[in-house]
Design a protein around this motif. Structure first.
Motif, PDB file in Angstrom:
ATOM      1  N   ARG A  43      21.028  10.568  79.673  1.00  0.00           N
ATOM      2  CA  ARG A  43      21.782  11.747  79.247  1.00  0.00           C
ATOM      3  C   ARG A  43      22.915  12.062  80.229  1.00  0.00           C
ATOM      4  O   ARG A  43      24.037  12.378  79.836  1.00  0.00           O
ATOM      5  N   GLN A  44      22.608  11.963  81.530  1.00  0.00           N
ATOM      6  CA  GLN A  44      23.631  12.240  82.536  1.00  0.00           C
ATOM      7  C   GLN A  44      24.760  11.224  82.482  1.00  0.00           C
ATOM      8  O   GLN A  44      25.935  11.582  82.631  1.00  0.00           O
ATOM      9  N   ILE A  45      24.422   9.959  82.265  1.00  0.00           N
ATOM     10  CA  ILE A  45      25.458   8.939  82.154  1.00  0.00           C
ATOM     11  C   ILE A  45      26.385   9.244  80.981  1.00  0.00           C
ATOM     12  O   ILE A  45      27.615   9.156  81.094  1.00  0.00           O
ATOM     13  N   ARG A  46      25.798   9.611  79.849  1.00  0.00           N
ATOM     14  CA  ARG A  46      26.630   9.961  78.690  1.00  0.00           C
ATOM     15  C   ARG A  46      27.500  11.177  78.987  1.00  0.00           C
ATOM     16  O   ARG A  46      28.702  11.182  78.695  1.00  0.00           O
ATOM     17  N   ASP A  47      26.903  12.207  79.587  1.00  0.00           N
ATOM     18  CA  ASP A  47      27.655  13.443  79.834  1.00  0.00           C
ATOM     19  C   ASP A  47      28.732  13.260  80.913  1.00  0.00           C
ATOM     20  O   ASP A  47      29.819  13.835  80.818  1.00  0.00           O
ATOM     21  N   PHE A  48      28.426  12.469  81.946  1.00  0.00           N
ATOM     22  CA  PHE A  48      29.408  12.231  83.000  1.00  0.00           C
ATOM     23  C   PHE A  48      30.572  11.381  82.501  1.00  0.00           C
ATOM     24  O   PHE A  48      31.727  11.581  82.897  1.00  0.00           O
ATOM     25  N   SER A  49      30.272  10.403  81.642  1.00  0.00           N
ATOM     26  CA  SER A  49      31.309   9.472  81.200  1.00  0.00           C
ATOM     27  C   SER A  49      32.167  10.039  80.075  1.00  0.00           C
ATOM     28  O   SER A  49      33.323   9.623  79.916  1.00  0.00           O
ATOM     29  N   ALA A  50      31.639  11.001  79.305  1.00  0.00           N
ATOM     30  CA  ALA A  50      32.363  11.514  78.130  1.00  0.00           C
ATOM     31  C   ALA A  50      33.761  12.039  78.477  1.00  0.00           C
ATOM     32  O   ALA A  50      34.748  11.634  77.834  1.00  0.00           O
ATOM     33  N   PRO A  51      33.924  12.938  79.445  1.00  0.00           N
ATOM     34  CA  PRO A  51      35.288  13.416  79.746  1.00  0.00           C
ATOM     35  C   PRO A  51      36.197  12.329  80.311  1.00  0.00           C
ATOM     36  O   PRO A  51      37.416  12.370  80.113  1.00  0.00           O
ATOM     37  N   LEU A  52      35.621  11.343  80.996  1.00  0.00           N
ATOM     38  CA  LEU A  52      36.435  10.260  81.544  1.00  0.00           C
ATOM     39  C   LEU A  52      36.960   9.353  80.441  1.00  0.00           C
ATOM     40  O   LEU A  52      38.085   8.845  80.522  1.00  0.00           O
TER      41      LEU A  52
END
Length: 246
Positions: free
Chosen positions: A142-151
């Protein structure tokens, strides 16, 4: 096994391997790694030997440059497909740890392990080092998805298909429903438009590869492991301050 692979037909060998050879190993990738370790452990004497076991290898942290990567395997392929808007659903436990380790960490661990066994020259058994992050700096899917989304939005792909956005589903049924709605139906629709315009349909083939890759990842995205890191910590503690910094 090597001899059998020379004369057995590929389909027969694959069937035998999955039913009788792999055992608890998920795929040939893990099975052959285990075979290699067995050979090394049995026949390594009198050579000093270290076995480094990395988890999911990701892009570089610092060396040769931050973010460096040279393939689409593992997490890199997930981020690229998500960034293009092609990957829309993933069968995964959102709060499970994604044990990813930067490639330069793995290389440095290999160098440090080789130096350690060259000095200590253990004779009884190989030095086994788990090069992992889950016990020291864990991150979830979940964190990987959330961290990468704005990038992925800040630096969009030049081959964008749809607006980036991946949903994570621990339920296989929900994942399959989203697979139909988000992957297969759009692929059929777009390929029909391509045919109507006299163009070569390509999206169906793209999603065949994506869905195959996603299916191969399910074992890792839906499970979680705790690897022992005592040897890695001992390896780090035994180094000088300058070596640990580098």
């Amino acid at each position: 096994l090597l001899d059998a692979s020379e004369w057995l037909e590929a389909e027969l060998l694959e069937g035998v391997a999955k039913r009788q050879l792999f055992g608890e190993r998920h795929s040939s990738y893990h099975f052959t790694k285990s075979l290699a370790e067995g050979v090394f452990a049995a026949d390594h004497a009198p050579l000093p030997l270290a076995i480094v076991r990395p988890s999911i290898i990701g892009a570089a942290w610092r060396e040769p440059t931050p973010g460096w990567v040279d393939n689409y395997n593992g997490l890199s392929g997930f981020l690229v497909a998500a960034g293009k808007g092609v990957l829309r659903t993933l069968h995964a436990r959102p709060d499970a740890v994604c044990d990813v380790i930067p490639v330069d960490f793995v290389v440095n661990t290999c160098l440090a392990s080789a130096a350690a066994v060259a000095v200590r020259r253990p004779a009884d058994a190989p030095l086994v080092v788990n090069c992992v992050s889950g016990q020291t700096n864990p991150i979830t899917w979940r964190q990987i998805r959330d961290f990468s989304a704005p990038l992925l939005l800040r630096w969009p792909s030049s081959e964008l298909f749809r607006f980036p956005g991946v949903s994570l589903h621990s339920s296989a049924f929900l994942h399959y429903c989203h697979l139909l709605a988000e992957h297969r139906i759009p692929a059929v629709f777009v390929d029909l438009l391509f045919r109507a315009c006299g163009l070569q349909p390509i999206l169906g083939k793209v999603y065949q590869k994506v869905n195959k890759s996603v299916a191969a990842l399910e074992y890792f995205t839906c499970n979680e492991w705790r690897f022992r890191v005592e040897q890695w910590r001992h390896l780090s503690d035994s180094q000088s301050a300058a070596d640990r910094h580098d």
